[in-house]
Enzyme design. Structure first.
Site, PDB file in Angstrom:
ATOM      1  N   GLY A   1       0.794  -1.226   0.000  1.00 35.20           N
ATOM      2  CA  GLY A   1       0.000   0.000   0.000  1.00 35.20           C
ATOM      3  C   GLY A   1       0.825   1.274   0.000  1.00 35.20           C
TER       4      GLY A   1
ATOM      5  CG  ASP B   1       1.506  -5.997  16.847  1.00 36.43           C
ATOM      6  OD1 ASP B   1       1.197  -4.789  16.689  1.00 36.43           O
ATOM      7  OD2 ASP B   1       0.689  -6.874  17.187  1.00 36.43           O
TER       8      ASP B   1
ATOM      9  CE1 TYR C   1      -8.031   4.896   9.226  1.00 34.12           C
ATOM     10  CE2 TYR C   1      -9.461   6.583   8.275  1.00 34.12           C
ATOM     11  CZ  TYR C   1      -8.272   5.872   8.267  1.00 34.12           C
ATOM     12  OH  TYR C   1      -7.309   6.151   7.309  1.00 34.12           O
TER      13      TYR C   1
ATOM     14  CE  LYS D   1      -5.294   7.309   9.811  1.00 34.02           C
ATOM     15  NZ  LYS D   1      -3.850   7.082   9.697  1.00 34.02           N
TER      16      LYS D   1
ATOM     17  CB  VAL E   1      -4.825   6.059  -1.617  1.00 35.09           C
ATOM     18  CG1 VAL E   1      -3.620   5.638  -2.447  1.00 35.09           C
ATOM     19  CG2 VAL E   1      -4.713   7.526  -1.213  1.00 35.09           C
TER      20      VAL E   1
ATOM     21  CB  THR F   1      -4.176   0.620  -0.154  1.00 35.47           C
ATOM     22  OG1 THR F   1      -5.210   0.995   0.763  1.00 35.47           O
ATOM     23  CG2 THR F   1      -3.364   1.838  -0.556  1.00 35.47           C
TER      24      THR F   1
HETATM   25  P1  NDP Z   1      -2.848  -1.120   4.122  1.00 39.03           P
HETATM   26  O1  NDP Z   1      -3.838  -1.850   4.939  1.00 39.03           O
HETATM   27  O2  NDP Z   1      -2.722  -1.433   2.668  1.00 39.03           O
HETATM   28  O3  NDP Z   1      -1.368  -1.264   4.767  1.00 39.03           O
HETATM   29  C1  NDP Z   1      -1.190  -1.199   6.152  1.00 39.03           C
HETATM   30  C2  NDP Z   1       0.269  -1.475   6.472  1.00 39.03           C
HETATM   31  O4  NDP Z   1       0.449  -1.389   7.891  1.00 39.03           O
HETATM   32  C3  NDP Z   1       0.724  -2.860   6.070  1.00 39.03           C
HETATM   33  O5  NDP Z   1       2.060  -2.799   5.623  1.00 39.03           O
HETATM   34  C4  NDP Z   1       0.637  -3.663   7.362  1.00 39.03           C
HETATM   35  O6  NDP Z   1       1.530  -4.756   7.342  1.00 39.03           O
HETATM   36  C5  NDP Z   1       1.046  -2.601   8.385  1.00 39.03           C
HETATM   37  N1  NDP Z   1       0.516  -2.857   9.730  1.00 39.03           N
HETATM   38  C6  NDP Z   1      -0.778  -3.092  10.083  1.00 39.03           C
HETATM   39  N2  NDP Z   1      -0.878  -3.315  11.407  1.00 39.03           N
HETATM   40  C7  NDP Z   1       0.382  -3.206  11.912  1.00 39.03           C
HETATM   41  C8  NDP Z   1       0.936  -3.334  13.213  1.00 39.03           C
HETATM   42  N3  NDP Z   1       0.167  -3.613  14.280  1.00 39.03           N
HETATM   43  N4  NDP Z   1       2.266  -3.169  13.367  1.00 39.03           N
HETATM   44  C9  NDP Z   1       3.064  -2.909  12.297  1.00 39.03           C
HETATM   45  N5  NDP Z   1       2.596  -2.765  11.036  1.00 39.03           N
HETATM   46  C10 NDP Z   1       1.272  -2.921  10.849  1.00 39.03           C
HETATM   47  O7  NDP Z   1      -3.180   0.424   4.354  1.00 39.03           O
HETATM   48  P2  NDP Z   1      -2.918   1.732   3.456  1.00 39.03           P
HETATM   49  O8  NDP Z   1      -1.648   1.628   2.719  1.00 39.03           O
HETATM   50  O9  NDP Z   1      -4.170   2.044   2.740  1.00 39.03           O
HETATM   51  O10 NDP Z   1      -2.802   2.831   4.618  1.00 39.03           O
HETATM   52  C11 NDP Z   1      -1.575   3.367   5.072  1.00 39.03           C
HETATM   53  C12 NDP Z   1      -1.898   4.588   5.934  1.00 39.03           C
HETATM   54  O11 NDP Z   1      -2.567   5.564   5.137  1.00 39.03           O
HETATM   55  C13 NDP Z   1      -2.827   4.299   7.111  1.00 39.03           C
HETATM   56  O12 NDP Z   1      -2.442   5.064   8.225  1.00 39.03           O
HETATM   57  C14 NDP Z   1      -4.189   4.764   6.595  1.00 39.03           C
HETATM   58  O13 NDP Z   1      -5.047   5.105   7.656  1.00 39.03           O
HETATM   59  C15 NDP Z   1      -3.771   5.964   5.777  1.00 39.03           C
HETATM   60  N6  NDP Z   1      -4.724   6.392   4.778  1.00 39.03           N
HETATM   61  C16 NDP Z   1      -5.130   5.543   3.788  1.00 39.03           C
HETATM   62  C17 NDP Z   1      -6.025   5.968   2.817  1.00 39.03           C
HETATM   63  C18 NDP Z   1      -6.502   5.093   1.706  1.00 39.03           C
HETATM   64  O14 NDP Z   1      -7.445   5.492   1.002  1.00 39.03           O
HETATM   65  N7  NDP Z   1      -5.913   3.942   1.484  1.00 39.03           N
HETATM   66  C19 NDP Z   1      -6.562   7.345   2.846  1.00 39.03           C
HETATM   67  C20 NDP Z   1      -6.055   8.164   3.926  1.00 39.03           C
HETATM   68  C21 NDP Z   1      -5.176   7.685   4.837  1.00 39.03           C
HETATM   69  P3  NDP Z   1       1.230  -6.108   8.219  1.00 39.03           P
HETATM   70  O15 NDP Z   1      -0.214  -6.461   8.011  1.00 39.03           O
HETATM   71  O16 NDP Z   1       2.196  -7.127   7.689  1.00 39.03           O
HETATM   72  O17 NDP Z   1       1.527  -5.744   9.631  1.00 39.03           O
END
Ligand code: NDP
Length: 259
Positions: free
Chosen positions: A26, A72, A166, A170, A199, A201
């Protein structure tokens, strides 16, 4: 005036050491790649060992060497271990991108305590704990940049899906950003946030037909973004080009929040 980088060199991250949370897919993956493409050496954190290895492999085939760290970030010991490992692997830290986050869609009356905790433990508390742990390394380096990934959900209430915890998390990220920016300016540490709109993802099901009316058609640009379109702004906020930018929440949403 002399002594200031000019033109594109102001955006260079050459020699900088960066940590990205949630970098195995993502937005975090795009941030890892963009920071490295701009000259930084980068480590990223995710829980999944296999997902981390796969991301390191994909980055390597794109010509980027990154360190994947399994942790984590809702577990305090993991936070300290991950930040220290990143600083050790990279030889210090100058940049932190607090990106890992989680979201649940359901009406407030159906949201469980577990969901509330999961959202706040990762989206807010982990940003806090990683910033504190990494902040020590940034101070040792004489300064640095932190970029927190907020959201338009910290500014407006999304529709049609309900996601109150959520949205509240934020808004907290935005205010934590400003608070740390104020406290850490004397240490030459800049703290900013980006607030993306939709976005594509795993987190955001942007192609679902039932969401199209309100997610896509309500936005002036009439589309969602790809992660690569958000990444250059993160590079900018980490770079000397943003030397006078701190405590800002930069909205990148195709105009979604103008209405
Ligand atoms: P994804 O769900 O695609 O990716 C989340 C990432 O965080 C993964 O790499 C996951 O890896 C990691 N992650 C989740 N839980 C944990 C944990 N407990 N410890 C360490 N790593 C963790 O999300 P996005 O890429 O969409 O989102 C990224 C950020 O952008 C977030 O903060 C989201 O709120 C924000 N955002 C996203 C938007 C969108 O439309 N997509 C819009 C606005 C903001 P793993 O599961 O292996 O731990």
């Amino acid at each position: 005036m002399s002594g200031y980088p000019r033109g594109l060199s102001a955006f260079s991250l050459e020699g900088k050491k960066a940590l990205v949370t949630g970098g195995n897919r993502g937005l975090g993956y795009a941030f890892t790649q963009a920071l490295a493409d701009s000259g930084a050496t980068v480590a990223f954190v995710g829980r999944g060992g296999e997902a981390n290895e796969a991301a390191v492999g994909r980055l390597a085939s794109a010509g980027v060497r990154a360190y994947g760290i399994s942790a984590d970030l809702t577990v305090d010991d993991d936070v300290d271990r991950a930040v220290d490992r990143a600083a050790e692997a990279l030889g210090g830290l100058d940049i932190v991108v607090n990106n890992a986050g989680v979201c649940f869609h359901n009406p407030a009356t159906d949201a469980t305590d577990e969901q509330w905790h999961e959202v706040f433990d990762l989206n807010v508390r982990a940003v806090w704990k990683v910033s504190l742990a990494a902040g020590r390394h940034l101070r040792e380096a004489g300064g640095g940049a932190i970029v927190n990934i907020g959201s338009i959900s910290g500014l407006i209430v999304n529709r049609p899906q309900a996601q109150a915890p959520y949205n509240a998390s934020k808004a907290a990220v935005h205010q934590l950003t400003k608070s740390l920016a104020a406290e850490w300016a004397p240490y030459n540490i800049r703290v900013n946030a980006v607030a993306p709109g939709y976005v594509k993802t795993e987190m955001a099901p942007v192609d679902r037909p039932e969401l199209r009316r309100m997610w896509i058609e309500d936005a002036p640009q009439q589309r969602y973004a790809m992660p690569e379109e958000i990444a250059p702004t993160v590079v900018y906020l980490c770079s000397p080009a943003a030397a006078f930018v701190t405590g800002s929440v930069l909205v990148i949403d195709g105009g979604y929040t103008v209405y």
